[in-house]
Write a protein that holds these residues in place. Structure first.
Motif, PDB file in Angstrom:
ATOM      1  N   TYR A 197     -10.459   4.803  -2.441  1.00  0.00           N
ATOM      2  CA  TYR A 197      -9.006   5.025  -2.416  1.00  0.00           C
ATOM      3  C   TYR A 197      -8.395   4.418  -3.662  1.00  0.00           C
ATOM      4  O   TYR A 197      -9.004   3.562  -4.310  1.00  0.00           O
ATOM      5  CB  TYR A 197      -8.398   4.374  -1.177  1.00  0.00           C
ATOM      6  CG  TYR A 197      -9.028   4.831   0.109  1.00  0.00           C
ATOM      7  CD1 TYR A 197      -8.918   6.164   0.509  1.00  0.00           C
ATOM      8  CD2 TYR A 197      -9.754   3.941   0.905  1.00  0.00           C
ATOM      9  CE1 TYR A 197      -9.517   6.599   1.681  1.00  0.00           C
ATOM     10  CE2 TYR A 197     -10.343   4.370   2.078  1.00  0.00           C
ATOM     11  CZ  TYR A 197     -10.233   5.697   2.466  1.00  0.00           C
ATOM     12  OH  TYR A 197     -10.828   6.122   3.608  1.00  0.00           O
ATOM     13  N   HIS A 207      -2.994   6.660  -2.872  1.00  0.00           N
ATOM     14  CA  HIS A 207      -3.007   6.581  -1.405  1.00  0.00           C
ATOM     15  C   HIS A 207      -1.967   5.578  -0.921  1.00  0.00           C
ATOM     16  O   HIS A 207      -1.318   5.779   0.094  1.00  0.00           O
ATOM     17  CB  HIS A 207      -4.396   6.171  -0.898  1.00  0.00           C
ATOM     18  CG  HIS A 207      -5.453   7.195  -1.180  1.00  0.00           C
ATOM     19  ND1 HIS A 207      -6.218   7.163  -2.321  1.00  0.00           N
ATOM     20  CD2 HIS A 207      -5.847   8.286  -0.485  1.00  0.00           C
ATOM     21  CE1 HIS A 207      -7.042   8.195  -2.312  1.00  0.00           C
ATOM     22  NE2 HIS A 207      -6.839   8.891  -1.206  1.00  0.00           N
ATOM     23  N   TYR A 208      -1.823   4.493  -1.689  1.00  0.00           N
ATOM     24  CA  TYR A 208      -0.835   3.481  -1.313  1.00  0.00           C
ATOM     25  C   TYR A 208       0.588   4.009  -1.509  1.00  0.00           C
ATOM     26  O   TYR A 208       1.434   3.897  -0.608  1.00  0.00           O
ATOM     27  CB  TYR A 208      -1.050   2.201  -2.134  1.00  0.00           C
ATOM     28  CG  TYR A 208       0.100   1.234  -2.005  1.00  0.00           C
ATOM     29  CD1 TYR A 208       0.264   0.479  -0.841  1.00  0.00           C
ATOM     30  CD2 TYR A 208       1.040   1.105  -3.019  1.00  0.00           C
ATOM     31  CE1 TYR A 208       1.341  -0.383  -0.711  1.00  0.00           C
ATOM     32  CE2 TYR A 208       2.110   0.250  -2.890  1.00  0.00           C
ATOM     33  CZ  TYR A 208       2.251  -0.492  -1.733  1.00  0.00           C
ATOM     34  OH  TYR A 208       3.316  -1.333  -1.609  1.00  0.00           O
ATOM     35  N   ARG A 231       1.648   6.960  -1.524  1.00  0.00           N
ATOM     36  CA  ARG A 231       1.979   8.019  -0.565  1.00  0.00           C
ATOM     37  C   ARG A 231       2.047   7.486   0.873  1.00  0.00           C
ATOM     38  O   ARG A 231       2.246   8.248   1.808  1.00  0.00           O
ATOM     39  CB  ARG A 231       0.946   9.150  -0.650  1.00  0.00           C
ATOM     40  CG  ARG A 231       1.029   9.971  -1.949  1.00  0.00           C
ATOM     41  CD  ARG A 231       0.199  11.240  -1.855  1.00  0.00           C
ATOM     42  NE  ARG A 231      -1.209  10.961  -1.622  1.00  0.00           N
ATOM     43  CZ  ARG A 231      -2.119  10.781  -2.588  1.00  0.00           C
ATOM     44  NH1 ARG A 231      -1.763  10.892  -3.853  1.00  0.00           N
ATOM     45  NH2 ARG A 231      -3.371  10.509  -2.294  1.00  0.00           N
ATOM     46  N   GLY A 232       1.828   6.195   1.019  1.00  0.00           N
ATOM     47  CA  GLY A 232       1.934   5.586   2.341  1.00  0.00           C
ATOM     48  C   GLY A 232       0.732   5.839   3.237  1.00  0.00           C
ATOM     49  O   GLY A 232       0.791   5.616   4.451  1.00  0.00           O
ATOM     50  N   GLU A 233      -0.388   6.267   2.653  1.00  0.00           N
ATOM     51  CA  GLU A 233      -1.560   6.601   3.478  1.00  0.00           C
ATOM     52  C   GLU A 233      -2.475   5.395   3.722  1.00  0.00           C
ATOM     53  O   GLU A 233      -3.215   5.365   4.702  1.00  0.00           O
ATOM     54  CB  GLU A 233      -2.376   7.714   2.790  1.00  0.00           C
ATOM     55  CG  GLU A 233      -1.616   9.023   2.706  1.00  0.00           C
ATOM     56  CD  GLU A 233      -2.194   9.994   1.674  1.00  0.00           C
ATOM     57  OE1 GLU A 233      -1.498  10.969   1.367  1.00  0.00           O
ATOM     58  OE2 GLU A 233      -3.311   9.754   1.172  1.00  0.00           O
ATOM     59  N   LYS A 234      -2.452   4.455   2.796  1.00  0.00           N
ATOM     60  CA  LYS A 234      -3.320   3.277   2.905  1.00  0.00           C
ATOM     61  C   LYS A 234      -2.528   2.031   2.533  1.00  0.00           C
ATOM     62  O   LYS A 234      -1.574   2.099   1.757  1.00  0.00           O
ATOM     63  CB  LYS A 234      -4.517   3.401   1.943  1.00  0.00           C
ATOM     64  CG  LYS A 234      -5.478   4.533   2.254  1.00  0.00           C
ATOM     65  CD  LYS A 234      -6.382   4.195   3.408  1.00  0.00           C
ATOM     66  CE  LYS A 234      -7.058   5.465   3.933  1.00  0.00           C
ATOM     67  NZ  LYS A 234      -7.515   5.319   5.322  1.00  0.00           N
TER      68      LYS A 234
END
Ligand SMILES: Nc1ncnc2c1ncn2[C@@H]1O[C@H](COP(=O)(O)OP(=O)(O)OP(=O)(O)O)[C@@H](O)[C@H]1O
Ligand SMILES: [Mg+2]
Length: 244
Positions: free
Chosen positions: A55, A59-60, A62-65
């Motif tokens: 990742y 990813h961060y 976009r709020g995914e991780k």
């Protein structure tokens, strides 16, 4: 925790090399160090360290991780926040979002001694905002006219437009320590004359083929060629930074 931004104005002068080797040398000296690829649109730091992160910052953002989920720790204990190709850049973050991001880096993770940003080239707003958020910015300069002009340019913008003075100079790809001193003196002559400030000469890195040999193997030179000239310089730089 101390946050340090590594910047240059002109591209290709050695920012990623300085950021990765400084971070590695500090980690080797038992400091807790996190290295952040501040050039979000590219995966510079990952390449320089030979990491293949699952990742990345995208990813961060976009709020995914979470930050903890995207962080990678190398075998030597260096923590890395990887950038990624095609993610856009910090230009998309407002100053408050950027400062939240930096606070977020320091918070959920165990205490950190040094948070080091490898900034993007240039003097775009996003680069300046990132540097302003750092306790100290180190400007990497080579002894060539465009590198000197662009290095001075970023210093001038930080100082005159943003009242930011925590700036130091690192001379890269120089022939000797004396050549580095002469380069920094020339920059400081301009800084004194036009800005009324004199900046500290924080360290230098000699031109050394070991740096390129290490890059070909996707490793920091201090890791795989620890006795090379550049590695001696990088350890001295780490010592100077930690003595501040
Ligand atoms: N001290 C050195 N001796 C020899 N080669 C070096 C040295 N420092 C950097 N280089 C080489 O110079 C090139 C540019 O270095 P680097 O990628 O660190 O610059 P950069 O400022 O991060 O570039 P960019 O602006 O594209 O991000 C690389 O090929 C690197 O291996
Ligand atoms: Mg780079």
């Amino acid at each position: 925790m101390k946050t340090i931004g590594i910047a240059s104005g002109k591209g290709g002068v050695g920012k990623t090399t300085v950021a990765t080797n400084l971070a590695y040398a500090l980690a080797k000296a038992n400091y807790r160090v996190m290295l952040v690829d501040g050039d979000f649109g590219l995966a510079n730091v990952q390449l320089a360290l030979g990491l293949q992160a699952k990742y990345n910052i995208g990813h961060y953002l976009r709020g995914e991780k979470t930050l903890k989920e995207i962080m990678v720790t190398t075998g030597d204990g260096l923590m890395v926040i990887p950038g990624a190709s095609g993610v856009g850049s910090l230009a998309n973050l407002k100053p408050e979002e950027l400062s939240d991001f930096i606070k977020g880096l320091a918070n959920p993770i165990d205490p950190i001694d040094y948070l080091i940003f490898d900034a993007a080239a240039g003097i775009s707003d996003n680069v300046i905002q990132l540097l302003k958020a750092c306790d100290e910015s180190l400007i990497v300069v080579r002894d060539d006219p465009s590198s000197i002009a662009d290095g001075y340019g970023i210093i001038k913008v930080l100082f005159t437009e943003h009242d930011y003075q925590s700036i130091g100079i690192i001379a890269s790809n120089v022939d000797s320590e004396n050549a580095a001193k002469s380069l920094v003196t020339r920059i400081n002559n301009a800084c004194t004359k036009f800005l009324g400030i004199e900046l500290p000469f924080v360290g230098h890195v000699e031109e050394d083929s070991a740096v390129k040999d290490a890059a070909k193997q996707y490793k920091p030179v201090v890791e795989i060629f620890p006795t090379s000239k550049a590695s001696v310089n990088f350890r001295a730089l780490a010592k100077a930074v930690s003595a501040q």
